[in-house]
Design a protein around this motif. Structure first.
Motif, PDB file in Angstrom:
ATOM      1  N   ASN A  93      75.999  -2.261  49.943  1.00 51.42           N
ATOM      2  CA  ASN A  93      75.502  -2.543  51.288  1.00 51.42           C
ATOM      3  C   ASN A  93      74.335  -3.502  51.182  1.00 51.42           C
ATOM      4  O   ASN A  93      73.499  -3.351  50.307  1.00 51.42           O
ATOM      5  CB  ASN A  93      75.080  -1.264  52.023  1.00 51.42           C
ATOM      6  N   TYR A 108      71.464   4.871  42.802  1.00 55.24           N
ATOM      7  CA  TYR A 108      71.206   3.708  43.658  1.00 55.24           C
ATOM      8  C   TYR A 108      70.563   2.601  42.825  1.00 55.24           C
ATOM      9  O   TYR A 108      69.747   2.861  41.941  1.00 55.24           O
ATOM     10  CB  TYR A 108      70.257   4.072  44.803  1.00 55.24           C
ATOM     11  N   VAL A 144      79.556   8.474  49.873  1.00 48.98           N
ATOM     12  CA  VAL A 144      78.427   7.775  50.476  1.00 48.98           C
ATOM     13  C   VAL A 144      78.974   6.703  51.403  1.00 48.98           C
ATOM     14  O   VAL A 144      79.955   6.033  51.084  1.00 48.98           O
ATOM     15  CB  VAL A 144      77.540   7.087  49.407  1.00 48.98           C
ATOM     16  N   ALA A 146      77.255   3.458  53.731  1.00 48.77           N
ATOM     17  CA  ALA A 146      76.001   2.735  53.918  1.00 48.77           C
ATOM     18  C   ALA A 146      76.216   1.575  54.874  1.00 48.77           C
ATOM     19  O   ALA A 146      77.313   1.049  54.987  1.00 48.77           O
ATOM     20  CB  ALA A 146      75.491   2.233  52.570  1.00 48.77           C
ATOM     21  N   GLU A 156      68.510  -0.942  56.627  1.00 48.14           N
ATOM     22  CA  GLU A 156      69.584  -0.301  55.886  1.00 48.14           C
ATOM     23  C   GLU A 156      69.520   1.208  56.021  1.00 48.14           C
ATOM     24  O   GLU A 156      68.442   1.795  56.089  1.00 48.14           O
ATOM     25  CB  GLU A 156      69.512  -0.688  54.403  1.00 48.14           C
ATOM     26  N   ALA A 158      71.859   5.012  54.836  1.00 44.40           N
ATOM     27  CA  ALA A 158      72.927   5.613  54.044  1.00 44.40           C
ATOM     28  C   ALA A 158      73.163   7.043  54.501  1.00 44.40           C
ATOM     29  O   ALA A 158      72.233   7.739  54.899  1.00 44.40           O
ATOM     30  CB  ALA A 158      72.575   5.600  52.555  1.00 44.40           C
TER      31      ALA A 158
END
Length: 195
Positions: A93, A108, A144, A146, A156, A158
């Motif tokens: 993302n 991440y 997940v 995002a 952003e 998630a």
């Protein structure tokens, strides 16, 4: 590049760099990217993650900070992935990337705008870093999703689905992305959504 051509381009790039034995086993579930953070990650048949593209914010997870690696590198994980555990999915993302593992851990790498990485801060990560909140609290992440609400990646968010059915959120809740009525604050540590 049209989306339907990405698998062929990914395979060609990895094979050209690693030889004919490097086969692509999986593509990212979501491959949102833009001109600011153009990056690609793929899971190789041997379980490693190959990545290439712009890494100035760490999205390739290789530890490099170059402005455009045209050849694939191998993503790094901290802590290391335990023996017998594999990457089950990759999600890209905006300025970051997530990796979900078969043991329920989630990692991440990237810019970490507004704490989207759920790491408890807003510091960039140049290698995949485990989101300790889930591990510490005995939670197993299975998926997940995002999103990025602006082209520059500054909005952003998630959402993490756990094996017990709970949903957790991190990042900025601008435009109601958290689904709980919040539209302004950002969460740097995942919190249980829809309580």
């Amino acid at each position: 590049v049209p989306k339907q051509q990405v698998p062929e381009l990914a395979l060609a790039a990895v094979e050209a760099y690693r030889g004919s034995d490097a086969r692509v086993a999986a593509l990212p579930l979501d491959s949102y990217t833009d001109e600011h953070y153009s990056t690609m990650l793929v899971k190789l048949a041997d379980g490693r993650v190959a990545s290439w593209g712009r890494s100035t914010v760490g999205k390739t997870a290789t530890g490099n900070t170059d402005d455009g690696s045209i050849l694939p590198g191998i993503a790094r994980f901290f802590p290391l992935i335990p023996s017998g555990v594999s990457v089950t999915s990759l999600v890209l993302n905006g300025a970051g990337a997530f990796a979900v593992l078969s043991n329920g851990w989630v990692y991440y790498a990237g810019e970490n705008f507004r704490g989207v990485g759920g790491l408890g801060d807003t510091t960039r990560r140049y290698v995949f870093t485990r989101i300790s909140y889930f591990h510490t609290n005995g939670l197993s992440v299975t998926a997940v999703a995002a999103t990025t609400a602006r082209d520059d990646g500054s909005y952003e968010a998630a959402v993490f689905l756990c094996s017990n059915g709970d949903v957790y959120f991190s990042g900025i809740a601008a435009f109601g992305t958290s689904g709980d009525g919040n539209t302004t604050q950002h969460q740097i540590t995942p919190y249980r959504d829809w309580e």
